[in-house]
Design a protein around this motif. Sequence first.
Motif, PDB file in Angstrom:
ATOM      1  N   ALA A  58       0.827  -1.213   0.000  1.00  0.00           N
ATOM      2  CA  ALA A  58       0.000   0.000   0.000  1.00  0.00           C
ATOM      3  C   ALA A  58       0.858   1.258   0.000  1.00  0.00           C
ATOM      4  O   ALA A  58       0.582   2.223  -0.732  1.00  0.00           O
ATOM      5  CB  ALA A  58      -0.936  -0.008   1.192  1.00  0.00           C
ATOM      6  N   HIS A  59       1.893   1.266   0.818  1.00  0.00           N
ATOM      7  CA  HIS A  59       2.772   2.435   0.896  1.00  0.00           C
ATOM      8  C   HIS A  59       3.495   2.697  -0.426  1.00  0.00           C
ATOM      9  O   HIS A  59       3.815   3.853  -0.747  1.00  0.00           O
ATOM     10  CB  HIS A  59       3.803   2.247   2.011  1.00  0.00           C
ATOM     11  N   ALA A  60       3.748   1.637  -1.195  1.00  0.00           N
ATOM     12  CA  ALA A  60       4.512   1.783  -2.434  1.00  0.00           C
ATOM     13  C   ALA A  60       3.647   2.196  -3.615  1.00  0.00           C
ATOM     14  O   ALA A  60       4.171   2.484  -4.695  1.00  0.00           O
ATOM     15  CB  ALA A  60       5.223   0.468  -2.758  1.00  0.00           C
ATOM     16  N   CYS A  61       2.322   2.251  -3.422  1.00  0.00           N
ATOM     17  CA  CYS A  61       1.414   2.539  -4.528  1.00  0.00           C
ATOM     18  C   CYS A  61       0.864   3.964  -4.460  1.00  0.00           C
ATOM     19  O   CYS A  61       1.061   4.685  -3.490  1.00  0.00           O
ATOM     20  CB  CYS A  61       0.262   1.530  -4.528  1.00  0.00           C
ATOM     21  N   ASP A  62       0.163   4.356  -5.520  1.00  0.00           N
ATOM     22  CA  ASP A  62      -0.442   5.678  -5.609  1.00  0.00           C
ATOM     23  C   ASP A  62      -1.865   5.691  -5.083  1.00  0.00           C
ATOM     24  O   ASP A  62      -2.417   6.761  -4.805  1.00  0.00           O
ATOM     25  CB  ASP A  62      -0.459   6.143  -7.067  1.00  0.00           C
ATOM     26  N   ALA A  63      -2.479   4.516  -4.963  1.00  0.00           N
ATOM     27  CA  ALA A  63      -3.853   4.417  -4.486  1.00  0.00           C
ATOM     28  C   ALA A  63      -4.135   2.971  -4.102  1.00  0.00           C
ATOM     29  O   ALA A  63      -3.405   2.049  -4.502  1.00  0.00           O
ATOM     30  CB  ALA A  63      -4.847   4.880  -5.551  1.00  0.00           C
ATOM     31  N   LEU A  88      -9.211  -0.153   9.781  1.00  0.00           N
ATOM     32  CA  LEU A  88      -8.812   0.851  10.762  1.00  0.00           C
ATOM     33  C   LEU A  88      -7.293   1.039  10.731  1.00  0.00           C
ATOM     34  O   LEU A  88      -6.790   2.162  10.805  1.00  0.00           O
ATOM     35  CB  LEU A  88      -9.274   0.448  12.161  1.00  0.00           C
ATOM     36  N   GLY A  89      -6.574  -0.078  10.609  1.00  0.00           N
ATOM     37  CA  GLY A  89      -5.119  -0.008  10.546  1.00  0.00           C
ATOM     38  C   GLY A  89      -4.623   0.703   9.303  1.00  0.00           C
ATOM     39  O   GLY A  89      -3.667   1.473   9.349  1.00  0.00           O
ATOM     40  N   LEU A  90      -5.278   0.465   8.173  1.00  0.00           N
ATOM     41  CA  LEU A  90      -4.884   1.132   6.933  1.00  0.00           C
ATOM     42  C   LEU A  90      -5.091   2.637   7.041  1.00  0.00           C
ATOM     43  O   LEU A  90      -4.252   3.431   6.612  1.00  0.00           O
ATOM     44  CB  LEU A  90      -5.686   0.568   5.758  1.00  0.00           C
ATOM     45  N   ARG A  91      -6.222   3.043   7.617  1.00  0.00           N
ATOM     46  CA  ARG A  91      -6.478   4.474   7.784  1.00  0.00           C
ATOM     47  C   ARG A  91      -5.390   5.117   8.636  1.00  0.00           C
ATOM     48  O   ARG A  91      -4.889   6.203   8.318  1.00  0.00           O
ATOM     49  CB  ARG A  91      -7.842   4.691   8.435  1.00  0.00           C
ATOM     50  N   LYS A  92      -5.016   4.428   9.707  1.00  0.00           N
ATOM     51  CA  LYS A  92      -4.013   4.980  10.620  1.00  0.00           C
ATOM     52  C   LYS A  92      -2.635   5.043   9.969  1.00  0.00           C
ATOM     53  O   LYS A  92      -1.980   6.085   9.973  1.00  0.00           O
ATOM     54  CB  LYS A  92      -3.956   4.136  11.889  1.00  0.00           C
ATOM     55  N   HIS A  93      -2.192   3.926   9.394  1.00  0.00           N
ATOM     56  CA  HIS A  93      -0.837   3.854   8.850  1.00  0.00           C
ATOM     57  C   HIS A  93      -0.661   4.690   7.579  1.00  0.00           C
ATOM     58  O   HIS A  93       0.451   5.143   7.283  1.00  0.00           O
ATOM     59  CB  HIS A  93      -0.455   2.407   8.569  1.00  0.00           C
ATOM     60  N   LEU A  94      -1.750   4.880   6.835  1.00  0.00           N
ATOM     61  CA  LEU A  94      -1.665   5.618   5.581  1.00  0.00           C
ATOM     62  C   LEU A  94      -2.072   7.086   5.740  1.00  0.00           C
ATOM     63  O   LEU A  94      -2.089   7.837   4.766  1.00  0.00           O
ATOM     64  CB  LEU A  94      -2.528   4.946   4.508  1.00  0.00           C
ATOM     65  N   GLY A  95      -2.434   7.480   6.965  1.00  0.00           N
ATOM     66  CA  GLY A  95      -2.794   8.873   7.220  1.00  0.00           C
ATOM     67  C   GLY A  95      -4.064   9.312   6.512  1.00  0.00           C
ATOM     68  O   GLY A  95      -4.169  10.450   6.046  1.00  0.00           O
ATOM     69  N   LEU A  96      -5.052   8.424   6.465  1.00  0.00           N
ATOM     70  CA  LEU A  96      -6.298   8.714   5.745  1.00  0.00           C
ATOM     71  C   LEU A  96      -7.319   9.308   6.713  1.00  0.00           C
ATOM     72  O   LEU A  96      -8.018   8.585   7.406  1.00  0.00           O
ATOM     73  CB  LEU A  96      -6.834   7.439   5.104  1.00  0.00           C
ATOM     74  N   PHE A  97      -7.407  10.625   6.747  1.00  0.00           N
ATOM     75  CA  PHE A  97      -8.245  11.289   7.741  1.00  0.00           C
ATOM     76  C   PHE A  97      -9.554  11.832   7.174  1.00  0.00           C
ATOM     77  O   PHE A  97     -10.414  12.295   7.927  1.00  0.00           O
ATOM     78  CB  PHE A  97      -7.472  12.443   8.388  1.00  0.00           C
ATOM     79  N   ALA A  98      -9.715  11.810   5.856  1.00  0.00           N
ATOM     80  CA  ALA A  98     -10.904  12.389   5.231  1.00  0.00           C
ATOM     81  C   ALA A  98     -11.652  11.341   4.421  1.00  0.00           C
ATOM     82  O   ALA A  98     -11.100  10.754   3.495  1.00  0.00           O
ATOM     83  CB  ALA A  98     -10.515  13.554   4.330  1.00  0.00           C
ATOM     84  N   SER A 262     -11.255   7.427   0.963  1.00  0.00           N
ATOM     85  CA  SER A 262     -10.608   7.855   2.203  1.00  0.00           C
ATOM     86  C   SER A 262      -9.247   8.424   1.815  1.00  0.00           C
ATOM     87  O   SER A 262      -8.430   7.730   1.219  1.00  0.00           O
ATOM     88  CB  SER A 262     -10.441   6.682   3.171  1.00  0.00           C
ATOM     89  N   MET A 263      -9.026   9.700   2.178  1.00  0.00           N
ATOM     90  CA  MET A 263      -7.848  10.395   1.680  1.00  0.00           C
ATOM     91  C   MET A 263      -7.099  11.112   2.791  1.00  0.00           C
ATOM     92  O   MET A 263      -7.632  11.323   3.879  1.00  0.00           O
ATOM     93  CB  MET A 263      -8.260  11.400   0.596  1.00  0.00           C
ATOM     94  N   GLY A 264      -5.856  11.472   2.499  1.00  0.00           N
ATOM     95  CA  GLY A 264      -5.033  12.219   3.430  1.00  0.00           C
ATOM     96  C   GLY A 264      -4.339  13.357   2.713  1.00  0.00           C
ATOM     97  O   GLY A 264      -4.805  13.835   1.680  1.00  0.00           O
ATOM     98  N   ASP A 265      -3.213  13.781   3.241  1.00  0.00           N
ATOM     99  CA  ASP A 265      -2.454  14.883   2.648  1.00  0.00           C
ATOM    100  C   ASP A 265      -1.324  14.422   1.734  1.00  0.00           C
ATOM    101  O   ASP A 265      -0.664  15.249   1.111  1.00  0.00           O
ATOM    102  CB  ASP A 265      -1.845  15.756   3.762  1.00  0.00           C
ATOM    103  N   ARG A 266      -1.092  13.117   1.674  1.00  0.00           N
ATOM    104  CA  ARG A 266       0.032  12.612   0.897  1.00  0.00           C
ATOM    105  C   ARG A 266      -0.169  12.840  -0.597  1.00  0.00           C
ATOM    106  O   ARG A 266      -1.162  12.403  -1.177  1.00  0.00           O
ATOM    107  CB  ARG A 266       0.225  11.122   1.174  1.00  0.00           C
TER     108      ARG A 266
END
Length: 352
Positions: A58-63, A88-98, A262-266
């Motif tokens: 997940a971290h290595a991808c664009d979406a 829940l873990g994906l939201r936390k680790h990927l910074g998905l706050f919106a 679900s999105m973040g600032d990245r």
Amino acid sequence: MKIAVLPGDGIGPEVTREAVRVLEMLGLPGLTLFDGDVGGIAYKRHGQPLPEETLTIAHACDAVLFGAVGDPECDGLERKLRPEQAILGLRKHLGLFANLRPARVFAGLEHLSPLKPEIARTLDVMIVRELTGDIYFGDKGERAASDGSREGWDMMSYCETEVQRIARVAFRTARSRDCRVCSVDKANVLETSQVWRDTVKAAAGSHPDIELSHMYVDNAAMQIISNPAQFGVILTGNLFGDILSDLASAAVGSIGLLPSASMGDRATEFGRFGLYEPIHGSAPDIAGQGKANPMATILSAAMMLRHSFGREADAVRIETAVERALADGIRGGDLGGDHGTEEIGAAVRERL
């Protein structure tokens, strides 16, 4: 264009497969898909609902294109090992706050809504829900009450920084719609909501093109049902957003039609990193039977192209194909039809 495909449990693999087929049919340049395990299937294969190798992908991808998690065979596990912990873990680790969840009634399906048809056809709202704060993530516990009985407690809180960043997402989203944002809170009762309201008001000062209004959550619930046309974007916190988004989805008539992001600032090379999924669950009662409606997942893929890859034209093509399939009577069991998962997917691809 690197996409992590995490099908998950139940009907997740079936509906995700159809969304992938739609993406592949578009012939997107440089499209590369990476598969990973999440949820119950991940626990059975790796001993964890969210394995490290999946996080690495997940971290290595664009979406991320996500299916669904949930497996009755895992219900007896301790909470940290249950399938639902994966999302829940994906939201936390990927910074998905919106969380962005659109809800609208498709033409010709007004009769499926519990609302009167003339009201149902005016429902077209985007709910922007803060995803990583509020009472869900606050301290919680159990203690003895003064009379010796059990007492559970949960702490609700929001800081200005958390509210500011989700407000920016709502204002940005409103610009692609009708520039209206209604912020929903309970400021007449909760201090947390007073901070929320004050912060949203202050943030709006930097966005003079946005028409901002405020509404208490109980009134918002009534207004979504009685007069949905007044809403463009609804901005709200985690708890209220959870409830109101489900209310809006019920008004549409079927959760089989509703996508989410679900999105973040990245930032990525193309846009913003996000996780895209249908709002429905894993539906283990129909898993493997080819009965699931894949349209919500296909529409989630369209949201992914729009928000994470900046491919608005391709997103519109997918959404139009879904609309035309529905107009032509292609409907799954959730819509009173008898078309199967692969049949619906093929119908959407034909209309591309």
